[in-house]
Write a protein that holds these residues in place. Structure first.
Motif, short mmCIF file in Angstrom:
data_model
loop_
_atom_site.label_atom_id
_atom_site.label_comp_id
_atom_site.label_asym_id
_atom_site.label_seq_id
_atom_site.Cartn_x
_atom_site.Cartn_y
_atom_site.Cartn_z
N GLU A 1 0.69 -1.11 -0.13
CA GLU A 1 -0.08 0.01 -0.05
C GLU A 1 0.93 1.18 0.04
O GLU A 1 0.40 2.28 -0.17
CB GLU A 1 -0.96 0.12 1.10
CG GLU A 1 -2.11 -0.90 0.96
CD GLU A 1 -3.11 -0.99 1.93
OE1 GLU A 1 -3.20 -0.04 2.73
OE2 GLU A 1 -4.18 -1.76 2.13
N THR A 2 2.18 1.16 0.30
CA THR A 2 3.15 2.17 0.06
C THR A 2 3.10 2.80 -1.45
O THR A 2 3.51 3.94 -1.81
CB THR A 2 4.37 2.14 0.70
OG1 THR A 2 5.14 1.08 -0.24
CG2 THR A 2 4.35 1.59 2.03
N VAL A 3 2.74 1.87 -2.47
CA VAL A 3 2.95 2.47 -3.82
C VAL A 3 1.45 3.02 -4.13
O VAL A 3 0.51 2.45 -4.16
CB VAL A 3 3.19 1.15 -4.61
CG1 VAL A 3 3.05 1.44 -6.21
CG2 VAL A 3 4.39 0.34 -4.09
N ASP A 4 1.67 4.06 -4.88
CA ASP A 4 0.46 4.88 -5.54
C ASP A 4 -0.10 3.99 -6.65
O ASP A 4 0.41 3.27 -7.33
CB ASP A 4 1.12 6.27 -6.08
CG ASP A 4 -0.01 7.00 -6.70
OD1 ASP A 4 -1.34 6.39 -6.75
OD2 ASP A 4 0.14 8.29 -7.19
N MET A 5 -1.44 3.50 -6.16
CA MET A 5 -2.25 2.94 -6.87
C MET A 5 -2.25 3.33 -8.46
O MET A 5 -2.74 2.63 -9.50
CB MET A 5 -3.58 2.61 -6.50
CG MET A 5 -4.50 3.66 -6.64
SD MET A 5 -6.03 3.36 -5.70
CE MET A 5 -6.76 2.17 -6.78
N TYR A 6 -1.90 4.56 -8.71
CA TYR A 6 -2.02 5.03 -10.18
C TYR A 6 -0.61 5.47 -10.86
O TYR A 6 -0.44 6.10 -11.50
CB TYR A 6 -2.89 6.46 -10.05
CG TYR A 6 -4.12 6.40 -9.66
CD1 TYR A 6 -5.11 5.41 -10.08
CD2 TYR A 6 -4.64 7.13 -8.56
CE1 TYR A 6 -6.25 5.35 -9.60
CE2 TYR A 6 -5.92 7.15 -7.94
CZ TYR A 6 -6.81 6.20 -8.70
OH TYR A 6 -7.96 6.05 -8.04
N ALA A 7 0.59 4.73 -10.03
CA ALA A 7 1.89 4.92 -10.74
C ALA A 7 2.01 4.05 -11.95
O ALA A 7 1.28 3.30 -12.15
CB ALA A 7 2.80 4.21 -9.57
N PRO A 8 2.90 5.00 -12.78
CA PRO A 8 3.27 4.21 -13.97
C PRO A 8 3.38 2.66 -14.06
O PRO A 8 2.99 1.76 -14.69
CB PRO A 8 4.32 4.80 -14.70
CG PRO A 8 4.19 6.17 -14.05
CD PRO A 8 3.59 5.83 -12.52
N GLU A 9 4.24 2.26 -13.07
CA GLU A 9 4.80 0.96 -12.82
C GLU A 9 3.54 -0.20 -12.34
O GLU A 9 3.45 -1.20 -12.63
CB GLU A 9 5.57 0.60 -11.73
CG GLU A 9 5.40 1.23 -10.31
CD GLU A 9 5.60 2.65 -10.08
OE1 GLU A 9 5.98 2.79 -8.75
OE2 GLU A 9 5.86 3.39 -10.71
N VAL A 10 2.44 0.50 -11.74
CA VAL A 10 1.36 -0.22 -11.83
C VAL A 10 0.52 -0.68 -12.93
O VAL A 10 0.19 -1.95 -12.99
CB VAL A 10 0.29 0.50 -10.87
CG1 VAL A 10 -1.07 -0.21 -10.69
CG2 VAL A 10 0.79 0.62 -9.30
N TYR A 11 0.48 0.14 -13.68
CA TYR A 11 -0.36 -0.22 -15.16
C TYR A 11 0.73 -1.13 -15.90
O TYR A 11 0.10 -1.99 -16.76
CB TYR A 11 -0.60 1.28 -16.01
CG TYR A 11 -1.43 2.13 -15.14
CD1 TYR A 11 -2.84 1.59 -15.10
CD2 TYR A 11 -0.93 3.21 -14.48
CE1 TYR A 11 -3.73 2.48 -14.54
CE2 TYR A 11 -2.12 3.99 -13.75
CZ TYR A 11 -3.40 3.42 -13.37
OH TYR A 11 -4.32 4.45 -13.18
N GLU A 12 2.10 -0.88 -15.97
CA GLU A 12 2.95 -1.63 -16.50
C GLU A 12 2.83 -3.26 -16.17
O GLU A 12 2.89 -4.10 -16.63
CB GLU A 12 4.30 -1.37 -16.24
CG GLU A 12 4.80 -0.12 -17.11
CD GLU A 12 4.62 -0.30 -18.76
OE1 GLU A 12 5.30 -1.58 -19.27
OE2 GLU A 12 3.94 0.59 -19.35
N LYS A 13 2.58 -3.36 -14.88
CA LYS A 13 2.18 -4.76 -14.07
C LYS A 13 1.14 -5.39 -14.68
O LYS A 13 1.03 -6.66 -15.25
CB LYS A 13 2.25 -4.45 -12.58
CG LYS A 13 2.13 -5.91 -12.00
CD LYS A 13 3.61 -6.64 -12.10
CE LYS A 13 3.35 -7.96 -11.13
NZ LYS A 13 4.78 -8.71 -11.43
#
Length: 417
Positions: A56-68
């Protein structure tokens, strides 16, 4: 004329379809999504809500999230979880819940029909929620969650649907919530022609559920047009994924309201203010499930009350003003409780009817100020509002059963045949 066309579907292997199929991304909080996604690595929720793969420390809208999300989908394409029907087809999608069946047609709708009002809406959308799905669509280069569209009764489409359901289904499974899902392919050239012509004959289609998904799909398509100024209008990015259902098979559940406090009133003072506009009857411990328009349930300090609006409020000329959700907002939530804008006021929350009246009791017993049970908005009221070019108040409709994500994927690029 509704441009509803067949498409080359990317879909799960029959052996794992039940594991892949997932409820829509927006029915879960981040915490709930993480718990659900962890139950099965093949659940499409892992791709639909890729922040579940991070802490949960990772922003759910961060670029790496969509890359995942892209990475996970590519893995599932490579390992055979998903396959591609290279022929353009329609699909019949049947859902049965509590003995009631509704049967839709999975297809692709034109973004131009959304732009020109051929596809009508009844809700506003929020920019931040749109941007999330736009990023998701662009990262995956495909649409993964179908928009739920409704159409007025068509005997031609009913005949086709019923005929197709005599074939062997592609999928037939019962999800963990007890809903049976069956999917059939419409691949016959004559049937495809008849389906397309039936939709071309329609004056309008209506967004029942999925306004944010629709707006996001359209904006993603418009971006592609800017990137490809030579576009012809036939490219896949000019269309978005949908499932279309006939009005007579749809059921809308109520969308109940919960408020945090009584705006400084005591219980007696609050009830006195309510009586200025509504007839109030105390029902004690007997839950009030409204049985007709203009009737509301109120749960307050361990007791239920039956509220009834006067007839003159039910006969407003404007189709929005005569909605039950509007009457409650305009004559109680706003003037008495001081909730001016239910879209943004933190003092109000909403509970889908599928959760039942016990959920309202639970919320109030755990500290909320009061709860209101609603009579559901009808599909005809939805049509009237949309046809008038008006918008409903937020959280006016709750459709069940929910369409599953992951059963139909639509690529924004042409499938190589």
């Amino acid at each position: 004329m509704a441009d509803i066309r067949p498409f080359s579907c990317i879909r799960p292997n029959e052996a794992v379809a039940a594991r892949v199929a997932a409820l829509p991304y927006d029915v879960y909080s981040r915490k709930e999504a993480k718990i659900q996604a962890a139950k099965d690595e093949l659940s499409f929720l892992n791709i639909d809500r890729p922040e579940t793969q991070f802490d949960e420390t990772v922003d759910m809208y961060a670029p790496e999230v969509y890359e995942k999300a892209k990475e996970l989908l590519e893995q599932r394409m490579e390992d055979g979880t998903f396959l591609t029907d290279k022929e353009e087809c329609y699909y019949v999608y049947e859902l049965t819940m509590n003995g009631r069946t509704q049967t839709g047609i999975a297809a692709c709708a034109a973004i131009d029909d959304y732009q020109n009002g051929m596809i009508r809406k009844h809700e506003n959308t929020r920019e931040e929620k749109e941007q999330d799905r736009i990023r998701h669509v662009e990262a995956l280069n495909m649409q993964t969650g179908p928009i739920f569209l409704a159409y007025r009764t068509s005997s031609e489409l009913r005949q086709i649907r019923e005929a197709v359901k005599k074939d062997r289904p592609l999928y037939d499974f019962v999800s963990e919530d007890g809903v049976r899902h069956r999917v059939f392919r419409i691949g016959d050239a004559d049937r495809i022609k008849r389906v397309r012509e039936a939709f071309l004959a329609m004056d309008h289609l209506y967004i029942a559920d999925g306004h944010h998904r629709a707006a996001s799909a359209v904006k993603a398509g418009l971006r592609r047009r800017k990137e490809h100024p030579e576009y012809t209008g036939q490219e896949e990015f000019n269309y978005f994924l949908c499932v279309l259902f006939p009005e007579e098979e749809l059921t809308i559940l109520p969308y109940n309201r919960v408020v945090r406090d009584l705006n400084g009133y005591t219980k007696e003072e609050f009830l006195s203010r309510v009586r200025e506009c509504f007839t109030v009857k105390e029902c004690g411990g007997n839950p009030v499930e409204p049985d007709r328009k203009g009737v509301f349930g109120l749960y307050l300090e361990g007791s239920w009350y039956r509220l009834e609006a006067p007839k003159e409020l039910m006969n407003a000329s404007d189709p929005v003003d005569r909605l039950d959700v509007s009457i409650l907002q305009d004559f109680l939530l706003g003037p008495v409780l001081g909730i001016g804008d239910p879209r943004t006021d933190p003092r109000i929350d909403f509970s889908g009817g599928i959760r039942g009246l016990s959920e309202l009791e639970k919320r109030v017993n755990q500290g909320m100020g009061a709860a209101f049970s609603m009579y559901p908005t009808s599909i005809q009221e939805l049509f009237w509002v949309a046809d008038a070019g008006r918008l409903m108040p937020p959280k006016s409709t709750w459709f069940e059963p929910k369409l599953r994500s992951g059963l139909f994927l639509h690529s924004l690029e042409e499938i190589v045949r």
